[in-house]
Motif scaffolding. Structure first.
Motif, PDB file in Angstrom:
ATOM      1  N   GLU A 568       0.831  -1.205   0.000  1.00 54.14           N
ATOM      2  CA  GLU A 568       0.000   0.000   0.000  1.00 54.14           C
ATOM      3  C   GLU A 568       0.864   1.252   0.000  1.00 54.14           C
ATOM      4  N   GLU A 569       1.925   1.217   0.786  1.00 54.31           N
ATOM      5  CA  GLU A 569       2.843   2.364   0.806  1.00 54.31           C
ATOM      6  C   GLU A 569       3.480   2.553  -0.567  1.00 54.31           C
ATOM      7  N   GLY A 570       3.885   1.439  -1.201  1.00 55.37           N
ATOM      8  CA  GLY A 570       4.502   1.532  -2.519  1.00 55.37           C
ATOM      9  C   GLY A 570       3.553   2.091  -3.561  1.00 55.37           C
ATOM     10  N   VAL A 571       2.297   1.642  -3.531  1.00 50.83           N
ATOM     11  CA  VAL A 571       1.307   2.143  -4.492  1.00 50.83           C
ATOM     12  C   VAL A 571       1.097   3.643  -4.292  1.00 50.83           C
ATOM     13  N   HIS A 572       0.988   4.073  -3.041  1.00 48.49           N
ATOM     14  CA  HIS A 572       0.806   5.499  -2.743  1.00 48.49           C
ATOM     15  C   HIS A 572       1.980   6.311  -3.293  1.00 48.49           C
ATOM     16  N   LEU A 573       3.200   5.851  -3.032  1.00 53.02           N
ATOM     17  CA  LEU A 573       4.380   6.573  -3.516  1.00 53.02           C
ATOM     18  C   LEU A 573       4.433   6.584  -5.038  1.00 53.02           C
ATOM     19  N   ALA A 574       4.041   5.489  -5.659  1.00 51.29           N
ATOM     20  CA  ALA A 574       4.082   5.400  -7.117  1.00 51.29           C
ATOM     21  C   ALA A 574       3.060   6.320  -7.766  1.00 51.29           C
ATOM     22  N   GLN A 575       1.890   6.426  -7.139  1.00 47.98           N
ATOM     23  CA  GLN A 575       0.829   7.265  -7.721  1.00 47.98           C
ATOM     24  C   GLN A 575       1.067   8.752  -7.501  1.00 47.98           C
ATOM     25  N   THR A 576       1.841   9.083  -6.477  1.00 47.85           N
ATOM     26  CA  THR A 576       2.109  10.505  -6.185  1.00 47.85           C
ATOM     27  C   THR A 576       3.474  10.957  -6.682  1.00 47.85           C
ATOM     28  N   GLY A 577       4.343  10.020  -7.053  1.00 49.17           N
ATOM     29  CA  GLY A 577       5.676  10.358  -7.524  1.00 49.17           C
ATOM     30  C   GLY A 577       5.796  10.140  -9.017  1.00 49.17           C
ATOM     31  N   SER A 578       7.025   9.867  -9.445  1.00 50.82           N
ATOM     32  CA  SER A 578       7.248   9.662 -10.881  1.00 50.82           C
ATOM     33  C   SER A 578       8.141   8.436 -11.139  1.00 50.82           C
ATOM     34  N   PRO A 579       7.762   7.286 -10.600  1.00 49.24           N
ATOM     35  CA  PRO A 579       8.556   6.089 -10.883  1.00 49.24           C
ATOM     36  C   PRO A 579       8.185   5.484 -12.234  1.00 49.24           C
ATOM     37  N   SER A 580       8.840   4.428 -12.588  1.00 47.93           N
ATOM     38  CA  SER A 580       8.487   3.699 -13.797  1.00 47.93           C
ATOM     39  C   SER A 580       7.100   3.086 -13.620  1.00 47.93           C
ATOM     40  N   PRO A 581       6.254   3.161 -14.653  1.00 47.78           N
ATOM     41  CA  PRO A 581       4.921   2.530 -14.533  1.00 47.78           C
ATOM     42  C   PRO A 581       5.016   1.026 -14.311  1.00 47.78           C
ATOM     43  N   HIS A 582       6.137   0.434 -14.704  1.00 50.78           N
ATOM     44  CA  HIS A 582       6.291  -1.004 -14.495  1.00 50.78           C
ATOM     45  C   HIS A 582       6.226  -1.362 -13.013  1.00 50.78           C
ATOM     46  N   VAL A 583       6.741  -0.479 -12.154  1.00 50.84           N
ATOM     47  CA  VAL A 583       6.740  -0.756 -10.717  1.00 50.84           C
ATOM     48  C   VAL A 583       5.316  -0.764 -10.190  1.00 50.84           C
ATOM     49  N   LEU A 584       4.477   0.183 -10.652  1.00 51.40           N
ATOM     50  CA  LEU A 584       3.089   0.226 -10.210  1.00 51.40           C
ATOM     51  C   LEU A 584       2.337  -1.018 -10.679  1.00 51.40           C
ATOM     52  N   ILE A 585       2.616  -1.470 -11.902  1.00 51.96           N
ATOM     53  CA  ILE A 585       2.005  -2.712 -12.387  1.00 51.96           C
ATOM     54  C   ILE A 585       2.385  -3.867 -11.472  1.00 51.96           C
TER      55      ILE A 585
END
Length: 845
Positions: A568-585
């Motif tokens: 959940e923490e990772g998803v929050h950081l991914a949606q509010t930051g600018s990581p690779s979309p692969h990480v969110l997948i």
């Protein structure tokens, strides 16, 4: 009174005609070599009995008159009347067939059918590389077809016979002396008239050029010509039937049968495995296999395991593959020594590919050659059977046989040319993989070699980015030890070059690798270092990936509650930051997996669909295929086989389009399960075999182990117990070879579960104990593998009525699952109450 010819002289005449050595005659006849030598050199003028001579006469293919002459010279018959050979005695000039000939039955049937096709004038051509067994096959055919040719079988060894001598040999078979004809044309006309009304088989062995046989080929309708050659482009065979003779197949027992024929005994399982490994190292080449078997059979002190070790230690040294006058190296030398110098150097340059397949573009790029010139050279070598070719959908791939590779490596190649070629090799493959991931799965050995050469030549930029691009394929194909070494090397280089992002990437992969090995201390230390590194604002985009790694580690340690928090923490950081979309997948997929394991099916579907939508937007075929596979399994668990079929088929279509054979192996296995539940057992078996073959061909041992375990499960459900046990044994062996602890634990859990369901408690107990034994000492006692293994032991012991023995294992499973919100927790609670264990003793509960 006329002096009779000496026995040794008569025998020598016939032996010279046959071109056999004393050693070959000894092996074929069973007569000691020393005895034959004493006959030939005149030391023995009268053998004690005629039996050995009669046997030798058969091997030398002497006709009745010649046999009687030999026996008379040895003092065993009265002087025969001198009679001419008449047409009623059909000649049979074929060389002796190999007593250990085996295999090729389907091919022989095809060739026989072609030759016996009534009413046709036949030219049949057997072509293939040196040592592949063309002559042996032609001899086998000559003996089998002898009754079909009433006027005989003629055999000419074209590698040692010119046209004049060949025509004389043909005429001699029918008692005609053509020596008065001093020119080829006149002699050919005489032979043609002699053969005009005859129905015979003419074998032209080892033809190198069409000009050699232009004046020999009969024009009579009753003749069939069987040609053996190394040339695919033999003009004399145009219009005839061609059969390519290849090394034995790894899928059939021909190689093992050859060993059996020569060693004359059966083998235990360990010896069979060692013999298969020997066959693989020798590229299933019949000549090499015959030499290996002969050395094992006739040289003292050899054991199969010892011979295998020698081959492995010497990287298949060609010195090992020599016996008497048999030599793999000499056989190959006949081909490449006739090449012009520039083609010899070109052939030597192909050894840079290490015996693996390659394309014409790769060769041209690596050696800085024009593509058209490269294509022409490859075609020439292919026509001479020096390289093999296989046409693919996109391009033709070429390959050197492994023994020819070892032989050609001895050809000279300028050192500066090799250095430049190796650097070009690195740049070609490691740049190619960045734009074509599917190529990495197909050519994983080539990319591994490119990384090795990049390290050797200190091409660090290519090494770092090539490793990152090829890693999705390498992680399935290399051993954990080799992967760890590559990652440590890359991390060290990246630290020296100040490339912190690459350092993070390496450490994340090392965490995943350690997690598969259940190396808890290593994981904790590396995760702490990643947490520190990603605190720096410029590296904040890597925090979601670190959360993903922490979550997966928590799952392995049995702490699913913590895992969900990390996700959940990772998803929050991914949606509010600018990581690779692969990480969110990957985060959504990991959350979906966790929900599925908890029995929260609707949540799992929602998460998978979110990940699927993003993968479609980013056009990520690898993740798309993976997600469809997860959706298929989710549907299987819900007994919705139509939905499972649809998802699996979509994943399969994507994987096929992109050439992702690793994903194809997985999806074939998934669809096999679907077909089984749909009642299509034949299709299920076909999919199982296809998935397993893909995994084995790519050396994906962990994948192959999982598929083999599943094949065992499906066979078990069909009541095919022996077959199931065989698959499970193979699965366990593959999992051990993969060195993936999690994989080994899972295949053993699967097998144990089937025993438990069938109430075979002794077997299930052994398997669950094997699960715990697979876990390394440092593995967490809260891991799922430990918990499931302990629970299985409890259930097995209770089935055997051993309630007291089950108590400590139930305590262990309670501890392991205390932090897991699983449906099985209710079962653990029920078992705890039945054993009168107070759950208050487990604080986490």
């Amino acid at each position: 009174m006329t002096d009779l010819p000496l026995f040794g002289d008569v025998l020598q005449q016939y032996v010279n005609r046959s071109a056999y050595t004393a050693g070959q005659l000894s092996r074929l006849s069973g007569i000691p070599k020393t005895t034959i030598v004493s006959w030939l050199n005149g030391q023995v003028q009268k053998p004690q009995t005629a039996d050995g001579l009669t046997q030798l006469a058969k091997i030398l293919h002497l006709n009745k008159q010649e046999t009687e002459s030999l026996l008379h010279a040895a003092g065993h018959l009265p002087h025969p009347k001198r009679t001419a050979v008449t047409n009623s005695s059909a000649p049979f000039q074929a060389v002796p067939k190999l007593p250990y000939f085996s295999g090729r039955e389907r091919l022989i049937a095809q060739i026989e059918a072609t030759i016996l096709d009534a009413g046709q004038e036949n030219i049949v051509c057997l072509h293939g590389m040196g040592g592949v067994g063309k002559t042996a096959l032609a001899a086998e055919l000559a003996y089998r077809l002898r009754p079909s040719f009433p006027d005989g079988v003629l055999w000419l060894e074209m590698n040692r016979t010119g046209p004049m001598a060949a025509l004389a040999t043909m005429a001699h078979g029918y008692g005609l002396d053509v020596s008065p004809f001093a020119d080829v044309a006149g002699r050919a006309r005489a032979v043609s008239q002699l053969l005009a009304d005859k129905q015979f088989l003419l074998v032209l062995d080892d033809v190198q050029r069409s000009a050699e046989i232009a004046d020999i080929l009969p024009t009579t309708p009753g003749c069939t010509v069987l040609i053996t050659t190394r040339r695919r482009d033999l003009a004399a065979a145009i219009g005839g039937q061609r059969f390519e003779i290849r090394p034995f197949s790894a899928e059939e027992d021909d190689a093992l049968n050859l060993f059996h024929c020569l060693l004359q005994r059966d083998f235990d399982n360990d010896e069979k495995e060692a013999l298969w490994q020997i066959a693989e190292l020798l590229g299933y080449l019949p000549l090499a296999l015959a030499i290996a078997a002969s050395r094992l059979a006739y040289e003292p002190g050899w054991h199969v395991a010892d011979f295998l070790a020698r081959l492995q230690q010497t990287a298949v040294s060609l010195d090992v593959l020599t016996f008497e006058d048999l030599s793999v190296q000499r056989s190959f030398a006949l081909s490449y020594e006739q090449l012009p110098a520039h083609l010899q150097q070109f052939l030597a340059g192909l050894t840079i590919f290490g015996g693996h397949s390659f394309t014409d573009t790769a060769v041209a790029t690596v050696h800085n050659l024009p593509l058209i010139e490269t294509q022409d050279s490859l075609r020439t070598l292919h026509n001479l059977s020096l390289i093999q070719a296989q046409a693919g959908e996109a391009d033709t791939r070429y390959q050197l046989h492994p023994l020819l590779q070892a032989c050609v490596q001895k050809l000279p190649m300028p050192e500066n040319g090799r250095v430049e070629a190796e650097q070009n090799y690195v740049r070609y493959y490691l740049s190619h993989v960045q734009s074509d991931l599917a190529a990495a799965f197909q050519d994983v050995a080539l990319f591994r070699e490119a990384l090795r050469l990049a390290e050797r030549h200190k091409l660090w930029s290519e090494f770092l980015y090539g490793l990152e691009a090829a890693y999705p394929a390498l992680q399935f194909s290399l051993s954990p030890k080799e992967l760890e070494r590559l990652l440590q090397s890359a991390e060290s280089v990246a630290e020296r070059l100040g490339q912190t992002e690459v350092v993070i990437w390496c450490r994340l992969r090392r965490v995943a690798l350690a997690r598969h090995q259940a190396a808890v201390p290593t994981i904790s230390e590396t995760l702490r270092s990643l947490t520190v590194l990603t605190r720096e604002p410029r590296l904040a985009r890597y925090r979601p990936a670190v959360c993903l790694a922490k979550g997966k580690t928590a799952v392995s340690n049995g702490n699913w509650i913590a895992a969900n928090q990390y996700y959940e923490e990772g998803v929050h950081l991914a949606q509010t930051g600018s990581p690779s979309p692969h990480v969110l997948i990957d985060l959504w997929q990991a959350q979906g997996n966790l929900a599925r394991w908890r029995g929260q099916q609707e949540t799992a579907v929602s998460l998978y669909q979110q990940a699927l939508s993003l993968a479609q937007q980013t056009q990520d075929p690898f993740r798309l295929a993976t997600l469809y596979d997860h959706l298929a399994w989710l549907a299987i668990e819900q007994d919705d086989y139509d939905a499972a079929d649809a998802a699996g088929t979509q994943g399969m279509a994507i994987a096929e389009k992109m050439g992702h054979r690793e994903r194809l192996a997985i999806l074939y296995n998934t669809l096999a399960v679907v077909r089984h539940h749909q009642g299509d057992w034949a299709e299920s078996q076909r999919y199982q075999q296809a998935g397993f073959d893909y995994a084995r061909s790519l050396h994906l041992k962990a994948h192959a182990a999982s598929i083999a375990a599943n094949r065992g499960g499906l066979a078990w459900q069909k009541g095919r117990v022996a077959q199931a046990e065989q698959f499970w044994q193979e699965s366990d062996l593959l999992a051990q070879q993969s060195q993936d602890v999690n994989n080994l634990v899972n295949v053993r859990l699967y097998r144990a579960g089937k025993y438990l369901q069938a109430e075979q408690y002794v077997k299930s107990l052994m398997q669950y104990r094997a699960v715990l034994a697979a876990l390394p000492p440092q593995a967490s006692r809260t891991s799922c593998g430990y918990g499931k293994g302990s629970l299985g032991i409890v259930q097995s012991l209770l089935g055997l009525g051993q309630k007291n023995a089950a108590r400590p294992y139930l305590m262990a499973s309670l501890t392991a699952f205390a932090r897991v919100d699983l449906p099985m927790v209710a079962e653990i609670r029920r078992l705890a109450l039945s054993l009168q264990i107070d759950l208050e003793d487990i604080p986490q509960f």
